[in-house]
Structures are given as structure tokens and as C-alpha cells.
Design an enzyme around this catalytic site. Structure first.
Site, PDB file in Angstrom:
ATOM      1  N   GLN A   1       0.830  -1.196   0.000  1.00 37.90           N
ATOM      2  CA  GLN A   1       0.000   0.000   0.000  1.00 37.90           C
ATOM      3  C   GLN A   1       0.868   1.251   0.000  1.00 37.90           C
ATOM      4  OE1 GLN A   1      -1.821  -0.869   3.741  1.00 37.90           O
ATOM      5  NE2 GLN A   1      -3.706  -1.613   2.819  1.00 37.90           N
TER       6      GLN A   1
ATOM      7  N   ASP B   1     -19.635  17.210  -4.387  1.00 37.44           N
ATOM      8  CA  ASP B   1     -18.500  17.511  -5.249  1.00 37.44           C
ATOM      9  C   ASP B   1     -18.853  17.187  -6.702  1.00 37.44           C
ATOM     10  OD1 ASP B   1     -15.545  17.679  -6.085  1.00 37.44           O
ATOM     11  OD2 ASP B   1     -15.416  17.951  -3.911  1.00 37.44           O
TER      12      ASP B   1
ATOM     13  N   ASP C   1      -9.253   1.487  -5.713  1.00 33.59           N
ATOM     14  CA  ASP C   1      -9.015   1.891  -4.318  1.00 33.59           C
ATOM     15  C   ASP C   1     -10.281   2.385  -3.625  1.00 33.59           C
ATOM     16  OD1 ASP C   1      -6.471   1.363  -5.142  1.00 33.59           O
ATOM     17  OD2 ASP C   1      -5.672   3.372  -4.770  1.00 33.59           O
TER      18      ASP C   1
ATOM     19  N   HIS D   1     -12.035  16.011  -9.344  1.00 33.85           N
ATOM     20  CA  HIS D   1     -11.913  16.603  -8.007  1.00 33.85           C
ATOM     21  C   HIS D   1     -12.578  15.745  -6.938  1.00 33.85           C
ATOM     22  CE1 HIS D   1     -12.594  19.634  -4.785  1.00 33.85           C
ATOM     23  NE2 HIS D   1     -11.503  20.200  -5.252  1.00 33.85           N
TER      24      HIS D   1
ATOM     25  N   ASN E   1      -8.385  29.335  -1.662  1.00 39.97           N
ATOM     26  CA  ASN E   1      -6.994  29.270  -2.128  1.00 39.97           C
ATOM     27  C   ASN E   1      -6.469  30.604  -2.648  1.00 39.97           C
ATOM     28  OD1 ASN E   1      -7.182  26.476  -1.647  1.00 39.97           O
ATOM     29  ND2 ASN E   1      -7.921  26.093  -3.717  1.00 39.97           N
TER      30      ASN E   1
ATOM     31  N   ALA F   1     -17.233  27.951   4.572  1.00 36.40           N
ATOM     32  CA  ALA F   1     -16.317  27.737   5.697  1.00 36.40           C
ATOM     33  C   ALA F   1     -16.427  28.851   6.733  1.00 36.40           C
ATOM     34  CB  ALA F   1     -14.883  27.641   5.181  1.00 36.40           C
TER      35      ALA F   1
ATOM     36  N   SER G   1      -9.128  22.247  -0.509  1.00 34.64           N
ATOM     37  CA  SER G   1     -10.023  21.095  -0.722  1.00 34.64           C
ATOM     38  C   SER G   1      -9.385  19.820  -0.193  1.00 34.64           C
ATOM     39  CB  SER G   1     -10.290  20.901  -2.224  1.00 34.64           C
ATOM     40  OG  SER G   1     -11.218  21.807  -2.707  1.00 34.64           O
TER      41      SER G   1
END
Length: 387
Positions: free
Chosen positions: A112, A141, A150, A174, A265, A276, A328
Site C-alpha cells: 500500500q 462535489d 481503491d 476533483h 486558495n 467555511a 479542498s
């Protein structure tokens, strides 16, 4: 003006809205007015076909639709008010794509890959106590890659709010990247996320460009609350305040949902993006490998916690992997740690979660002269604080 007359006018305005329309959110003064109008709407839809284009935003007792102009509708005496339904973007700074071999696996016998961010917040040291089992996370999203090896064990029922007839397949990348950091679980050369047994519910509200309307986000929050998910990951933001979005966040918070959102950002030193910025949200900034605040990360006293967000390696479209930077990515680390916590103590409330994360964080200021500055998340300390 009564509700039936209002709906007839709304039907006409929606019919005129082709090409030059703007999206609006229609609020009702009281829950009773909303329920009354919704009952009439259900009855009139078969005969007034344009009303089928109205989206019901139950969590805030409102509707959304496209209108050429709301001027005519504002003239009546109906107890409603309008808010423009504006666009919102995912938070992310794409880097050059990397192949799987670009991440070196230095542990003998381990098949892994543990990305640096997962390792730095000491998530692997908690997996003997918690792997996030049965904790449900709504990732609002761009969707998810259902075929990524995965993520196959992590994906549960989701929704596509752009096209209800389709599964929430990711056509941007994303959302798949965020899901991988939270809950990837590979035993064959792939990556492992922070909470490898948590359950991801993909909520596709963003299109292939990473854009959505506020009403899409509200519908996503509504779906998460209605389906009783534990955590809502919101790796996106906007600069301007929106009352409708705040109502949705407030109602989800009062329903006991832990909402985690990225700060933005822009490198601002005293300002962060919405949602947020709402106090009911766990607001997240980004750090680098050297445990410093990333240059691109918004920061300031409104940040609750920082987490790794610079050049984060995670799952990508078509079973591949990619590096992305942004708040993110930091938000995904925090959602994963909260899943580890809830698997041990399911009854934790949102404010308790926030306080534990802040109290157990690692200081980012060596001199501690900046007293208000939040620290970096640490999974091992957060779980120890539960005791």
C-alpha cells in the site's frame, strides 16, 4: 395574490426564461406558506408543465428555478422573497499529473502507498483503534469514479443532482481525489486514505468544469440530512454571503451533521470563503510537508484547523492517480479524522468535534506569538482526546 395565482405567474415567467434567464431561489416567509404552496404545486404540475422545472429545497423551505425576471412576481402581496442563485466553484489547484510510481514506497513488504498527508497527521497510528467503520460521509462535489480499485469498498448510494437519471459519475476528477484522501483502501499498490473503512456517499452537484449553483449545494445538503449521513465534506467556496446557503448549513448543523469546508486558495491573511466562514462549519486551511501554512491557503482567526493540502497524491479518473493542491485536499484529511473519531464515539455533536480537533491540534507557531492561530490536525491526539 394567492398561491394558485402566484404559481400561474411563475409558470408563465419560467416559460419566458429561455436563453436570457437567471436562476433564483424563492423563499417563503413561513413554513406554513411553503407547505401550502408546495401542495398546490404538486396538484398543478400536470396541467402547468413549466412548473416541473421548479426544484424543491425542502431544507430551507424554498424553491429554485430560472426566471427571465422576478420583477413581475415581486409586485404581488404574496409572502415570498427572492435571492439570486449564484455560481460556486470547487477549491483546488491542479498540478502536473503523476504516475503511481512517482510515490516511493519505502516500507518493506508493504503493497500500500500511504500519501505523505495521511502519514503526517498520524492516521496510520490510529488504525489499531479505528478505521472509520460504518461512518457515512457525504462528499458534495463532482462525483466519483465508480471503477477505481481503491474506492470500490468505500462507495455507497449517492445522487446526481445535475442529472437525476444518472449515477454520480465523476467527469472532472476533483470529487474522486477528495474521496481517495478520505477513505481509499487498497492492498495492491494503491493508496490508503485517512479512514479506510468509512463510507463515501457521492453527491454530484458540480459539473465537469467544477461549477455548481448554490441551489445545487442546498439540494446536496438536503439529501445528506434526509439520508442521515454523519459528515458532509464541502471542498468548495465563494466570496459573497448567501442567506439560502446559511439556512441550509444551520439546519444541517441543528440536525447534528458535522460540516467540514475548505477556506479557499487566495492566500488571504484575514478572510476565508463561504461556507467555511459560517461558525457552524469546521473551517480548514492547508499546510505543506514542512508543517507550514501553504502560501495559497486562506488563513486568519476564522480557521478552525489546518491539514495537509500541498501536492496531495490521491485517486483520479479511470483508475489513475494525481497530485492536487488546495484547501479542498486539506478538508478531506479533516473529514477522515472525524470519521475515525465517530467510529469510536458515534454520539459526538458538531461543536464537540470542533473543540476536540482544536484542542488536540499541533501548533504551527514555534514562538506561539500568534495566539489565535489554529493548529494542524493530528489523528492520534484527536482519538486520545476522546478518552
Amino acid at each position: 395574490m394567492d398561491m394558485i395565482h402566484f404559481l400561474h405567474m411563475l409558470h408563465e415567467e419560467i416559460g419566458k426564461s429561455q436563453g436570457t434567464s437567471r436562476k433564483h431561489i424563492i423563499h417563503f416567509r413561513t413554513a406554513k406558506d411553503y407547505r401550502n404552496c408546495r401542495a398546490h404545486l404538486k396538484r398543478l404540475k400536470p396541467s402547468l408543465t413549466h412548473l416541473s422545472k421548479i426544484r424543491d429545497l425542502n431544507i430551507i423551505h424554498a424553491f429554485s428555478c430560472s426566471l427571465k425576471s422576478d420583477a413581475l412576481l415581486r409586485q404581488g402581496s404574496l409572502p415570498v422573497y427572492f435571492e439570486e442563485d449564484i455560481k460556486i466553484k470547487v477549491h483546488g489547484l491542479p498540478e502536473k499529473k503523476k504516475h503511481r510510481a512517482s510515490i516511493k514506497n519505502d516500507t518493506p513488504g508493504r503493497s500500500q502507498i500511504i500519501p505523505w498527508g495521511v502519514d503526517q497527521i498520524m492516521a496510520p497510528q490510529t488504525w489499531n483503534k479505528s478505521v472509520g467503520s460504518r461512518v457515512s460521509i457525504g462528499v458534495i462535489d463532482t462525483g466519483i469514479d465508480y471503477n477505481h480499485p481503491d474506492l470500490s469498498q468505500a462507495i455507497s448510494r449517492g445522487i446526481n443532482l445535475i442529472n437525476r437519471n444518472l449515477l454520480p459519475f465523476d467527469d472532472n476528477g476533483h470529487g474522486t481525489h477528495i474521496a481517495g484522501t478520505i477513505a481509499a483502501a487498497s492492498s495492491n499498490g494503491g493508496i490508503v486514505g485517512v479512514a479506510p473503512r468509512a463510507i463515501i456517499h457521492p453527491v454530484k452537484a458540480f459539473d465537469h468544469n467544477g461549477s455548481a449553483y448554490v441551489s445545487d449545494i442546498i439540494a446536496g445538503i438536503d439529501w445528506c440530512v434526509h439520508n442521515d449521513l454523519d459528515i458532509i465534506n464541502m471542498s468548495f467556496g465563494m466570496k459573497t454571503y448567501n442567506k439560502s446557503l446559511e439556512y441550509a448549513v444551520l439546519n444541517a448543523y441543528h440536525a447534528g451533521k458535522i460540516i467540514v469546508a475548505s477556506s479557499g486558495n487566495d492566500g488571504h491573511k484575514a478572510s476565508i470563503d463561504y461556507p467555511a466562514r459560517f461558525t457552524q462549519v469546521v473551517s480548514v486551511g492547508a499546510t505543506t510537508r514542512s508543517s507550514k501554512i501553504a502560501p495559497f491557503s486562506n488563513r486568519g482567526s476564522r480557521i478552525d484547523i489546518y491539514a495537509p493540502g500541498d501536492r496531495i497524491y490521491s485517486s483520479w479518473l479511470h483508475g489513475k492517480y494525481n497530485e492536487l493542491s488546495g484547501t479542498s485536499m486539506a478538508t478531506a484529511h479533516v473529514s477522515g479524522v472525524i470519521a475515525l473519531m465517530l467510529a469510536i464515539k458515534p454520539g459526538l455533536r458538531p461543536l464537540q468535534i470542533k473543540n476536540i480537533l482544536k484542542r488536540s491540534s499541533i501548533s504551527l507557531s514555534k514562538t506561539r506569538t500568534v495566539r489565535w492561530q489554529a493548529g494542524q490536525i493530528n489523528a492520534r491526539r484527536a482519538l486520545s482526546a476522546l478518552d
